[in-house]
Design an enzyme around this catalytic site. Sequence first.
Site, PDB file in Angstrom:
ATOM      1  CG  ASP A 140      -2.032   0.992   1.147  1.00  0.00           C
ATOM      2  OD1 ASP A 140      -1.745   2.218   1.088  1.00  0.00           O
ATOM      3  OD2 ASP A 140      -3.192   0.574   1.146  1.00  0.00           O
ATOM      4  CB  ILE A 141       1.099   4.323  -2.081  1.00  0.00           C
ATOM      5  CG1 ILE A 141      -0.344   4.803  -2.119  1.00  0.00           C
ATOM      6  CG2 ILE A 141       1.475   3.571  -3.340  1.00  0.00           C
ATOM      7  CD1 ILE A 141      -0.610   5.856  -3.192  1.00  0.00           C
ATOM      8  CG  HIS A 196      -8.326  -2.483  -2.844  1.00  0.00           C
ATOM      9  ND1 HIS A 196      -9.302  -1.837  -3.561  1.00  0.00           N
ATOM     10  CD2 HIS A 196      -8.059  -1.687  -1.789  1.00  0.00           C
ATOM     11  CE1 HIS A 196      -9.602  -0.687  -2.967  1.00  0.00           C
ATOM     12  NE2 HIS A 196      -8.859  -0.577  -1.880  1.00  0.00           N
ATOM     13  CG  LEU A 197      -7.620  -8.862   1.762  1.00  0.00           C
ATOM     14  CD1 LEU A 197      -8.894  -8.778   2.589  1.00  0.00           C
ATOM     15  CD2 LEU A 197      -7.136 -10.309   1.669  1.00  0.00           C
ATOM     16  CG  HIS A 198      -6.908  -2.401   2.848  1.00  0.00           C
ATOM     17  ND1 HIS A 198      -5.979  -1.412   2.634  1.00  0.00           N
ATOM     18  CD2 HIS A 198      -8.025  -2.038   2.174  1.00  0.00           C
ATOM     19  CE1 HIS A 198      -6.517  -0.471   1.871  1.00  0.00           C
ATOM     20  NE2 HIS A 198      -7.761  -0.839   1.572  1.00  0.00           N
TER      21      HIS A 198
END
Length: 170
Positions: free
Chosen positions: A55-56, A124-126
Site C-alpha cells: 500500500d502506498i 482489493h483486500l487490505h
Amino acid sequence: MAEVEATQAALVDVSKTNSVPGEGYDKKCIFCKIVNNEMGTELLHSDEEVSCFRDIKPGAPHHYLVVPTKHVGNCKSLTKEHVPLVKQLVETGKEILQKNNITDLSDVRFGFHWPPFCSVTHLHLHVLAPASQMGFMSRLFYRLNSYWFITVSPLLCTCTKKAIVHDLMI
C-alpha cells in the site's frame, strides 16, 4: 548462484504474466495498470488470478493490497461466485505475511473498504500487520466491521445472502 538465477526467473515470470492487457482490464483503473506492470510498482506476488503489492500509504508496518489480477468491481458488487476468489485473496495475503516473517495471524487485520469509502473501485483486500502497531488514524480507517471497513467473514455472508435473495426472487 542457483538461488539468484531462480529468483531472477521468478521475476521474469511475473513480468510475463501481466505484460499485455486483455480481457478483465480497465484502462482507467490504477490497480489494473499496476498488475500489468505499467506503473513500476513492485509486485510481491502475481499469477493469473491474484496479485499483491505494498500500500502506498501504509497503516501498519506491513500493509499489502491483494487484488484480483483481472478487474473486479468493489466488494459491494460481489456475488456467491466470487467467494473462491475472496478466499484466494486471503490465502495470498497470509502467504505474503509468512514470507515477511509475520506468523502471528491473531495480530493481523484483513478487510475491504465498503463503498463509497474505497478510493479505487478495483476489489482489493487490505492486509495489515501487526495490527497492534497501527496508529490512531489507521485504527480508525481500518476499524473492524465499521460502517466503512468490512472483514472477510461478514463480506462472504453478504455475498451468500444476496445469492439467497436472488434465488428466492426467481
